[in-house]
Every structure is written in C-alpha cells, then in structure tokens.
Design a protein around this motif. Structure first.
Motif, PDB file in Angstrom:
ATOM      1  N   ASN A   7      -6.701  -0.929 -12.274  1.00  0.00           N
ATOM      2  CA  ASN A   7      -6.359  -2.332 -12.044  1.00  0.00           C
ATOM      3  C   ASN A   7      -7.543  -3.252 -12.336  1.00  0.00           C
ATOM      4  O   ASN A   7      -7.373  -4.356 -12.871  1.00  0.00           O
ATOM      5  N   LYS A   8      -8.731  -2.807 -11.978  1.00  0.00           N
ATOM      6  CA  LYS A   8      -9.931  -3.607 -12.235  1.00  0.00           C
ATOM      7  C   LYS A   8     -10.165  -3.743 -13.736  1.00  0.00           C
ATOM      8  O   LYS A   8     -10.513  -4.829 -14.225  1.00  0.00           O
ATOM      9  N   ILE A  20      -1.581   0.759  -5.193  1.00  0.00           N
ATOM     10  CA  ILE A  20      -2.542   1.789  -4.779  1.00  0.00           C
ATOM     11  C   ILE A  20      -1.925   2.711  -3.734  1.00  0.00           C
ATOM     12  O   ILE A  20      -0.980   2.359  -3.054  1.00  0.00           O
ATOM     13  N   TRP A  42       0.851  -1.191   0.000  1.00  0.00           N
ATOM     14  CA  TRP A  42       0.000   0.000   0.000  1.00  0.00           C
ATOM     15  C   TRP A  42       0.884   1.236   0.000  1.00  0.00           C
ATOM     16  O   TRP A  42       1.953   1.251   0.610  1.00  0.00           O
ATOM     17  N   SER A  76      -7.105   1.823  -8.330  1.00  0.00           N
ATOM     18  CA  SER A  76      -7.988   0.685  -8.095  1.00  0.00           C
ATOM     19  C   SER A  76      -8.874   0.435  -9.299  1.00  0.00           C
ATOM     20  O   SER A  76      -9.071  -0.721  -9.728  1.00  0.00           O
TER      21      SER A  76
END
Length: 503
Positions: A464-465, A503, A345, A461
């Motif tokens: 990446n999805k 992220i 992170w 995020s």
C-alpha cells in the motif's frame, strides 16, 4: 436522513435478512455433520463398527482428501451453475450421504461414506465466501462471514445437546442412538438445503426482495466500491428521478448500468487469471495461516467430546459438557467481525485473538487439575473461532476480478483444509486422558498462523505504501499490453495502482 443513506440501510437489511439466515443454517448443518461423528463415537459407533487402533483417525482423514480435491473446481463452477442453486444442491447431497451413514456396519463402510461426504461438502465454504463477496462491499463482508461462521461454534453447542437427546432414541426401530444421530441430522440438512433454494438470490441484479430502484442502487454502490473496476462518480449517489420512470424503463436502466459498471462484455473464464491467483503471495501466506488455524479448529470440533471424556465425564454428561465452551466463542466471533469491518482490519485482529488460544493450549498442557483443563478448552475456542472469518475475508477483500477471486479463495481453502489430515491424527487414544501431544501440535500450528498473518499484514502495508508513493503506475501499462496482445481480457482489478489492500 439523507435518501441514499436510507436506501443503503434498506438494501443491507433486506440482504441480511434474506441471505444470512439460510447461509447460517447451512453452515450450522455443515459443522454439525462434520462433528457428529465425534458424538457418535462416544455413543457407540466405534464399538458397533469394530474400529480398532487408528482406524477412527483414518476415516476422519480420508474425508479431507476428497474435500480438498473439489474446492477450487467448485468455485470455478459457481458462476455458471448459479450460486443460489449450486450451494443448496451440494447441501442436499451431503445430507443424503449423512443419512446413509446410519447404514454402515464396519470399517470399510464408514471409510467409503466419509469419502463421498468429502465430495459433497468440499465446495460449501469457498462457495459461500465467494457468493457473499458478490453481494456485499469489501468492508461489509467480514461481519456477514462472521455471522454465519459463528453458527459453526454454535454447532458445537447445539450438536452436543442434539446428540445427547437423539442418543436416548436407542432401541427405536431396532436402531442404536448413534445411527439416529445421522438419520435425523441428515434429513434436517436435506430439508434446509431444499428450502434455501427458494430464498437465496442469484445476484444483486436478480434479488427478488429488492425493488427495481433498489436493485439499480445496489448494483451502483457495489461496483463503485472500488473505482479500479472502471467506474467513476459517487458510489452512494441515488438514481436520479427513478420514481418518475416506468417499470420497463427502470429495468432497462438496471441492465445498462450493470453492463457499464462491470465493463461489458461480462468477464469470461481464462487461465491467465487462475495463474495470477496461484502467484499471489497472499494466497499462500493466508492459506498456510488458515491451515494452522484449522489444525486447531478441526481437532477441537472432532475431539472435544473425547477430550472432555478424559476429564472424567462419560455418556450424556460428556456430551453436555461440550456445550458451554462454544458460547463465548460464538459471541466473540460476531463482535470481532463487527469491529473488523468498522476499522477495516483483518490481520491485526488475528494477531490479537490467537494469543488467547495459545494461552489455552499452554494451560491444558501444564494444568494439574481437570477444572483447569476444562477452563483451557474455553480459551482455545475463544481464540480460534473469531480468527477464522478474519483470515477468510482477506482474499475476497484483496482480490479483484471474479476468476482471480475464485482462484485465490478456492486455493486458500484447499491449502488450509489439508490441515484436516493433521487434525485427525493430533489426538490419538494412547494420549488419554491428558492429550498433551495433541495440545502441543495444535499450539505449534496456531503459533505458526500468528507468524504468517504478521507477515501478510507487513506485506499489505508495504505494498500500500508503494502504491501511495506512485511506484505501481506501470501496472496500467502492463495490463494494457496484456489486453492488446490478446493474453488476457480480464479487468485490471487489484493490479490498479489506486487499489489498496486491506491489512
């Protein structure tokens, strides 16, 4: 223990012991040199150079003009000039300029010397971050950035103690104590830069402290960290039968392995990659987030002696009371960096840390007693300093291709260090002793940083999805078309659909 685990630990230990200590010392010297003008101010610089009104704030601001101007160009030169030579060279130059600060007699002299100081210091931080990103894997990076960054918070403590001791040299050789601050700290910086030349390695391939087998393994594991750079196979697989080969054979294997993993020929500079760095939304989100953070961090390091003086302390007592707030900040910086690499992170830890600083600034504004205001400066440092390495690690993690990474990291810091202009005018003499306006300015920009990092976390995020759903497969076709048309020969890097943002 498995042989490749042993090899990995051996390599990391050797890198950490040969790279991090000199970088930490150089960054410690950098922040001491940057904040020593605050210590010199309360020890007589302002009086002896006859600074009036906002002239002190102006000399702080001009430093950032030249500082910002050299950050990106310096990063572009890093590979050609060799980082283990270029970074120490810059350090030695700023040490010389710092020493010469002892000669200034008036406002014009201080102004000129700060301009030259910006030229010499501007390439240090972006160069260090880019350099570390060529030695460590993506999720080993922040702990290392955090370790040398923690030395920045320690510099506040050490700088205050050092300035207190040096200021007592008033009268030696007919010089005031504040002049000795610049002389001794400048000479120490030159020496530190000179020594680091003989310690820092140019690259993994040329790390003198690694055995030939370790170099092969180190190059393999580094370039296998991201399979989108064109490599396949087990990133941690040990080199087979390397112990049976001659030294000459091992060296040839190292050369061949490096070329194959990097996709020889070596990546050359091209403007297309610079433009790609400029167009990356993460550069701007994190750049302005770090801008907001630096408004707080720079004003804190520059004006903490002044703020503490407003709490009723003076002279050496004021200097000594600037020391304690930095201690927990240094500890938290390393702890957060360790957890950040472990959990992979970056942004989420910024979102956790910055509210601590926000509480500190609110407390400083509403507090009725000096004890509460002094507590507030602890919270400011504890929230701001640990967040810095998190933001600095985002772009090296999420940019692939040397010149794309050099552009994004350099541009991020060029944007961010513009915060130095605001920081130098945040705390003005007319606000004494409570400095409510200065605290309010820092509060606003720390809050802005929180919002921008939240946006960057959301973007990473989402992207990446999209990649996980297979919606970026056409990036391969687009990159192939660029190469075939001759517009770019850079690796596909972070455009690869299998590349995942941190992220």
């Amino acid at each position: 223990m498995d042989s490749h685990v042993k090899m990995t630990r051996s390599i990391l230990w050797k890198l950490d012991t040969h790279v991090l200590p000199p970088l930490a010392v150089l960054w410690l010297a950098n922040f001491i040199d940057r904040s020593n003008i605050g210590n010199a101010r309360i020890d007589g610089l302002e009086r002896d150079t006859k600074l009036v009104g906002d002239q002190y704030n102006i000399i702080l601001a001009v430093f950032y003009v030249t500082y910002i101007a050299v950050e990106m160009p310096s990063n572009m030169l890093l590979k050609k000039m060799k980082p283990n030579r270029w970074i120490p060279f810059l350090v030695m130059m700023w040490g010389i300029v710092t020493t010469l600060t002892s000669l200034v007699q008036d406002y014009k002299g201080v102004l000129a010397i700060r301009i030259f100081l910006g030229f010499t210091e501007g390439g240090i931080l972006p160069g260090m971050v880019l350099y570390l990103s060529t030695l460590y894997k993506r999720h080993e990076l922040q702990l290392r950035v955090g370790i040398f960054y923690a030395s920045a918070s320690l510099s506040g403590a050490f700088g205050g103690l050092l300035a207190t001791a040096i200021s007592k040299m008033t009268g030696i050789a007919g010089l005031d104590g504040w002049r000795w601050i610049f002389i001794l700290e400048g000479i120490a910086t030159v020496i530190a830069g000179g020594i680091s030349i003989f310690i820092l390695p140019e690259s993994l391939e040329n790390a003198h402290f690694l055995t030939e087998e370790e170099r092969i393994f180190a190059v393999r594991r580094f370039h296998m960290d991201d399979k989108t750079l064109g490599s396949t196979g087990n990133p941690e697989a040990p080199t087979p039968n390397s112990e049976k080969k001659s030294t000459a054979e091992v060296r040839l294997e190292l050369i061949d392995l490096t070329r194959s993993l990097q996709g020889a020929p070596e990546e050359k500079f091209e403007w297309y990659e610079v433009v790609r760095g400029f167009k990356d939304i993460q550069t701007w989100l994190t750049g302005f987030a770090y801008f907001g953070l630096l408004v707080s961090l720079y004003s804190y390091s520059l004006f903490l002696p002044t703020i503490v003086s407003g709490l009723g302390y003076s002279g050496s007592q004021a200097q000594l009371h600037t020391v304690p707030p930095y201690i927990p900040a240094a500890f938290l910086t390393v702890l957060v960096a360790f957890l950040s690499d472990k959990l992979r992170w970056r942004g989420p830890f910024v979102l956790i840390c910055l509210p601590i600083a926000i509480v500190g600034y609110i407390l400083a504004i509403v507090a009725k007693t000096n004890n509460i205001r002094y507590l507030a400066v602890f919270l400011m440092a504890a929230g701001v300093y640990p967040a810095g390495p998190c933001i600095l690690s985002i772009l090296p993690n999420n940019s692939a291709g040397h010149y794309k990474k050099a552009t994004t990291t350099g541009l991020q810091l060029a944007i961010a260090n513009s915060g130095g202009f605001l920081a130098t005018f945040a705390y003005t003499p007319d606000q004494a002793p409570r400095y409510v306006k200065g605290h309010a300015i820092s509060l606003a920009f720390v809050s802005l940083s929180w919002i921008l990092i939240a946006c960057n976390v959301a973007y990473c995020s989402w992207e990446n999805k999209q990649r996980a759903l297979g919606r970026r497969q056409d990036n391969i076709t687009k990159h192939s078309a660029l190469v075939e048309s001759g517009k770019s020969n850079a690796p596909i890097g972070d455009r690869h659909p299998d590349f995942r943002f941190t992220i």
